[in-house]
Motif scaffolding. Sequence first.
Motif, PDB file in Angstrom:
ATOM      1  N   THR A 184       0.801  -0.872   0.223  1.00 41.68           N
ATOM      2  CA  THR A 184      -0.060  -0.232   0.174  1.00 41.68           C
ATOM      3  C   THR A 184       0.771   0.722   0.313  1.00 41.68           C
ATOM      4  OG1 THR A 184      -1.526  -1.034   1.102  1.00 41.68           O
ATOM      5  CG2 THR A 184      -1.416   0.995   0.921  1.00 41.68           C
ATOM      6  N   LEU A 185       0.416   1.865  -1.161  1.00 38.72           N
ATOM      7  CA  LEU A 185       1.507   3.178  -1.344  1.00 38.72           C
ATOM      8  C   LEU A 185       1.264   4.439  -0.527  1.00 38.72           C
ATOM      9  CD1 LEU A 185       3.184   2.384  -4.641  1.00 38.72           C
ATOM     10  CD2 LEU A 185       4.324   2.180  -2.794  1.00 38.72           C
ATOM     11  N   PRO A 186       1.869   5.667   0.021  1.00 40.48           N
ATOM     12  CA  PRO A 186       1.031   6.419  -0.156  1.00 40.48           C
ATOM     13  C   PRO A 186       1.035   7.815  -0.800  1.00 40.48           C
ATOM     14  CG  PRO A 186       3.798   6.492   0.975  1.00 40.48           C
ATOM     15  CD  PRO A 186       3.202   5.884   0.382  1.00 40.48           C
TER      16      PRO A 186
ATOM     17  N   ASP B 299       1.008  -6.102  -7.657  1.00 43.47           N
ATOM     18  CA  ASP B 299       2.034  -5.608  -6.959  1.00 43.47           C
ATOM     19  C   ASP B 299       1.663  -4.519  -6.261  1.00 43.47           C
ATOM     20  OD1 ASP B 299       4.342  -6.374  -8.344  1.00 43.47           O
ATOM     21  OD2 ASP B 299       3.150  -5.902 -10.149  1.00 43.47           O
ATOM     22  N   ALA B 300       0.903  -3.238  -6.316  1.00 37.61           N
ATOM     23  CA  ALA B 300       0.613  -2.152  -4.930  1.00 37.61           C
ATOM     24  C   ALA B 300      -0.863  -1.363  -5.036  1.00 37.61           C
ATOM     25  CB  ALA B 300       1.744  -1.319  -5.324  1.00 37.61           C
TER      26      ALA B 300
ATOM     27  N   GLY C  25       6.663  -3.425 -16.141  1.00 35.89           N
ATOM     28  CA  GLY C  25       6.138  -4.367 -15.913  1.00 35.89           C
ATOM     29  C   GLY C  25       4.771  -4.556 -14.866  1.00 35.89           C
ATOM     30  N   GLY C  26       4.928  -3.890 -13.549  1.00 38.32           N
ATOM     31  CA  GLY C  26       3.899  -4.597 -13.310  1.00 38.32           C
ATOM     32  C   GLY C  26       2.934  -3.907 -13.035  1.00 38.32           C
ATOM     33  N   LEU C  27       2.195  -4.502 -11.890  1.00 38.80           N
ATOM     34  CA  LEU C  27       0.204  -3.592 -12.236  1.00 38.80           C
ATOM     35  C   LEU C  27       0.162  -3.214 -10.682  1.00 38.80           C
ATOM     36  CD1 LEU C  27      -1.935  -6.792 -12.760  1.00 38.80           C
ATOM     37  CD2 LEU C  27      -0.572  -4.866 -14.933  1.00 38.80           C
ATOM     38  N   VAL C  28      -0.342  -1.652 -10.710  1.00 34.70           N
ATOM     39  CA  VAL C  28      -0.847  -1.230  -9.349  1.00 34.70           C
ATOM     40  C   VAL C  28      -2.215  -0.382  -9.316  1.00 34.70           C
ATOM     41  CG1 VAL C  28       0.444   1.081 -10.195  1.00 34.70           C
ATOM     42  CG2 VAL C  28       0.473   0.778  -8.342  1.00 34.70           C
ATOM     43  N   GLY C  29      -2.632  -0.006  -8.260  1.00 34.19           N
ATOM     44  CA  GLY C  29      -3.972  -0.054  -7.856  1.00 34.19           C
ATOM     45  C   GLY C  29      -3.712   1.802  -8.124  1.00 34.19           C
ATOM     46  N   PHE C  30      -4.682   2.500  -8.497  1.00 35.40           N
ATOM     47  CA  PHE C  30      -4.521   4.159  -8.586  1.00 35.40           C
ATOM     48  C   PHE C  30      -5.658   4.216  -8.645  1.00 35.40           C
ATOM     49  CE2 PHE C  30      -5.222   5.764 -12.533  1.00 35.40           C
ATOM     50  CZ  PHE C  30      -4.695   4.906 -13.106  1.00 35.40           C
ATOM     51  N   PRO C  31      -6.041   5.666  -7.871  1.00 32.87           N
ATOM     52  CA  PRO C  31      -7.089   6.952  -7.741  1.00 32.87           C
ATOM     53  C   PRO C  31      -7.134   7.428  -8.742  1.00 32.87           C
ATOM     54  CG  PRO C  31      -5.729   7.554  -5.836  1.00 32.87           C
ATOM     55  CD  PRO C  31      -5.094   6.462  -6.779  1.00 32.87           C
ATOM     56  N   THR C  32      -8.847   7.264  -9.462  1.00 34.20           N
ATOM     57  CA  THR C  32      -8.989   8.327 -10.740  1.00 34.20           C
ATOM     58  C   THR C  32     -10.036   8.814  -9.423  1.00 34.20           C
ATOM     59  OG1 THR C  32     -10.418   7.348 -11.637  1.00 34.20           O
ATOM     60  CG2 THR C  32      -8.129   6.454 -12.210  1.00 34.20           C
ATOM     61  N   GLU C  33     -11.003  10.078 -10.877  1.00 34.76           N
ATOM     62  CA  GLU C  33     -12.301  10.289  -9.677  1.00 34.76           C
ATOM     63  C   GLU C  33     -13.001   9.749  -9.794  1.00 34.76           C
ATOM     64  OE1 GLU C  33     -10.661  11.852 -12.516  1.00 34.76           O
ATOM     65  OE2 GLU C  33     -11.441  12.100 -14.253  1.00 34.76           O
ATOM     66  N   THR C  34     -13.452   9.467 -10.525  1.00 30.00           N
ATOM     67  CA  THR C  34     -13.830   7.991 -11.351  1.00 30.00           C
ATOM     68  C   THR C  34     -14.333   6.699 -10.554  1.00 30.00           C
ATOM     69  OG1 THR C  34     -13.268   6.100 -13.079  1.00 30.00           O
ATOM     70  CG2 THR C  34     -14.065   8.631 -13.373  1.00 30.00           C
TER      71      THR C  34
END
Length: 310
Positions: A8-10, A168-169, A26-35
């Motif tokens: 979990t990244l800050p 990954d994160a 080439g990894g996968l990261v979950g990230f916030p968008t406005e939607t």
Amino acid sequence: MNTIDTRTLPPDAEGIAAAAKVLARGGLVGFPTETVYGLGGDARNGRAVAQIFAAKGRPSFNPLIVHVPDIDAARRFAQFDDMALQLAAAFWPGALTLVLPLAMGHGLSPLVTADLGTVAIRVPAHPLAQQILRRFGGPVAAPSANLSGRISPTTAVHVLADLSGVIDAVVDGGGCPVGLESTIIGGIPPALLRPGGIAVEQIEAIIGPLAKRVDTITAPGQLASHYAPDASVRLNANRAHPGEVLLGFGPMESDLNLSVSGDLVEAAAHLFDHLHRLNALGQPIAAAPIPNTGLGRAINDRLTRAAAPR
Ligand code: TXA
Ligand code: MG
């Protein structure tokens, strides 16, 4: 798939740099968008894209949205006609996705587009999404960061509930302000492919009436039960039957209310979170009627899918 340690990244410079690094290798990261939260991977890297499908358990015929930081970047991947330029000028950055013909030499993995000859492209407005895209410097394929067929995630906790051990994160940027996926416009003449965070009325105010959809592209979560929670969902309920939990709208007694004041924007922002929370109670869900105007259309679209027999 082997279980990996999902970090979990800050939501700060360090987290942004780490997320960009994950994408670059080439990894996968979950990230916030406005939607909603996206599950991002390098859109040029076929392995990364394949891993997105694998992580989600998503049917591979379903193409992904490519995220870029601005219209200049978008034009490297898609051909814009006048109407597309007008829509981009009006709504980007923001909750609008345009499906457009691929540009020459685009370099995207064919998996991203499901080999369609078109690409779905979007410039997200969320500052963390913007900074991750700029830091990474390439196109990011990102479906919603949930398992296929499950409720879309609007917090990092939702992302981890579905994808911890698989990605990954995740960058924890708190809740998503819009809370519904982007509106998708595509085709010639342009048609609504998926209702979402920008109301159709706003789009028609810029380019005039949208066409009726005629293409047969496997688009917008067309699988009827795409947004299904585990529990059954009953629509247009004014009260709960015994054993049900009630998702309310407007002034009424309910277990959770999308918007006590009947505000559709507030309701959209709460929709997935409330469905997650009611789903966790393990009882059938009854959902109050929602007016079918503005963002209400997108909410009803999602609720109808959640209620579809499966
Ligand atoms: O708000 C959003 O749009 C979120 C955030 C993360 O940006 N993303 C999202 O992606 O909802 P996803 O993959 O869950 O939904 C993308 C939709 C799919 O239903 C897909 O079928 C459609 O876009 N799509 C993608 N490329 C397309 C294309 N070339 N033609 C028609 N539909 C397309
Ligand atoms: Mg989705």
